[in-house]
Design a protein around this motif. Structure first.
Motif, short mmCIF file in Angstrom:
data_model
loop_
_atom_site.label_atom_id
_atom_site.label_comp_id
_atom_site.label_asym_id
_atom_site.label_seq_id
_atom_site.Cartn_x
_atom_site.Cartn_y
_atom_site.Cartn_z
N UNK A 27 10.49 44.67 14.77
CA UNK A 27 11.15 43.63 13.75
C UNK A 27 12.21 43.92 14.79
N UNK A 28 13.28 43.62 15.63
CA UNK A 28 14.56 43.45 16.02
C UNK A 28 13.89 42.64 17.21
N UNK A 29 15.48 41.38 17.38
CA UNK A 29 15.30 40.74 17.64
C UNK A 29 15.91 41.39 19.28
N UNK A 30 15.20 40.55 20.17
CA UNK A 30 14.91 40.36 21.51
C UNK A 30 16.69 39.75 21.80
N UNK A 31 17.35 40.87 23.32
CA UNK A 31 18.66 40.16 23.98
C UNK A 31 18.02 40.50 25.32
N UNK A 32 19.10 39.49 26.38
CA UNK A 32 19.62 39.93 27.34
C UNK A 32 20.69 39.28 28.09
N UNK A 33 21.51 40.28 28.78
CA UNK A 33 22.70 40.12 28.60
C UNK A 33 23.06 40.06 30.28
N UNK A 34 23.51 38.96 30.33
CA UNK A 34 24.30 39.04 31.69
C UNK A 34 25.88 39.62 31.59
N UNK A 35 26.69 39.29 33.10
CA UNK A 35 27.81 39.49 33.10
C UNK A 35 28.45 39.46 34.13
N UNK A 36 29.67 39.00 35.00
CA UNK A 36 30.35 37.72 35.68
C UNK A 36 31.77 38.39 35.30
N UNK A 37 32.71 37.92 36.43
CA UNK A 37 34.39 38.20 37.09
C UNK A 37 34.90 37.47 37.77
N UNK A 38 35.93 36.92 37.87
CA UNK A 38 36.58 36.26 38.27
C UNK A 38 38.10 37.03 38.49
N UNK A 39 38.54 36.06 39.60
CA UNK A 39 40.29 37.04 40.18
C UNK A 39 40.82 36.02 40.99
N UNK A 40 42.03 35.72 39.81
CA UNK A 40 42.97 34.56 39.98
C UNK A 40 43.74 35.17 41.79
N UNK A 41 43.54 34.69 43.30
CA UNK A 41 44.39 35.16 44.07
C UNK A 41 45.71 35.30 43.31
N UNK A 42 46.33 35.91 44.55
CA UNK A 42 48.22 35.88 44.09
C UNK A 42 48.80 34.54 44.53
N UNK A 43 48.12 32.92 45.69
CA UNK A 43 48.74 32.95 45.86
C UNK A 43 48.58 31.66 45.32
N UNK A 44 47.48 30.94 44.27
CA UNK A 44 46.70 30.36 43.38
C UNK A 44 47.76 30.13 41.88
N UNK A 45 48.07 29.30 41.86
CA UNK A 45 48.38 29.29 40.51
C UNK A 45 48.30 29.63 39.37
N UNK A 46 48.50 29.78 38.14
CA UNK A 46 48.32 30.95 37.13
C UNK A 46 47.44 29.39 35.87
N UNK A 47 46.15 28.95 36.07
CA UNK A 47 45.46 28.54 35.46
C UNK A 47 44.78 29.14 34.58
N UNK A 48 44.68 29.57 33.45
CA UNK A 48 43.09 30.92 32.47
C UNK A 48 41.53 30.00 33.11
N UNK A 49 42.10 28.57 32.68
CA UNK A 49 40.37 28.24 31.85
C UNK A 49 39.25 27.67 33.58
N UNK A 50 40.43 27.82 34.61
CA UNK A 50 39.66 28.28 35.95
C UNK A 50 38.89 29.57 36.24
N UNK A 51 39.52 31.03 35.58
CA UNK A 51 39.22 32.13 35.77
C UNK A 51 38.13 32.01 34.66
#
Length: 91
Positions: free
Chosen positions: A34-58
């Motif tokens: 009677x309950x809907x099945x769910x599966x969850x995945x997780x991911x992370x990204x960290x911008x290098x201080x030397x890279x330009x700040x482009x949030x879309x890439x992260x």
């Protein structure tokens, strides 16, 4: 058997140079519970201080990593189901 539709929602959180994503698959199958099945995945990204700040890439990197994790977890669910449900049908 009728067609099925599974949905994946991706939730993205940014905190400074860190981006976290959570990909949630909802199958709509109840498995008799009677309950809907769910599966969850997780991911992370960290911008290098030397890279330009482009949030879309992260966002893209974190989301792709969350989807990759989701795929692995879904494969594990299928493998567990195979182990539990394979073999001859017992009368």
């Amino acid at each position: 058997m009728p067609d099925k539709q599974w949905n994946v929602q991706i939730y993205i959180t940014e905190d400074g140079d860190d981006t976290r994503a959570r990909a949630v698959l909802t199958t709509g199958d109840t498995g008799g519970t009677g309950e809907t099945d769910t599966v969850t995945g997780r991911g992370t990204a960290r911008r290098s201080p030397l890279d330009r700040p482009v949030p879309e890439i992260g966002d893209e990197l974190a989301a792709s990593r969350a989807l990759e994790d989701l795929a692995i977890r879904l494969h594990d669910v299928a493998a567990d189901d195979i182990v539990q449900l394979s073999g001859p049908v017992r009368a």
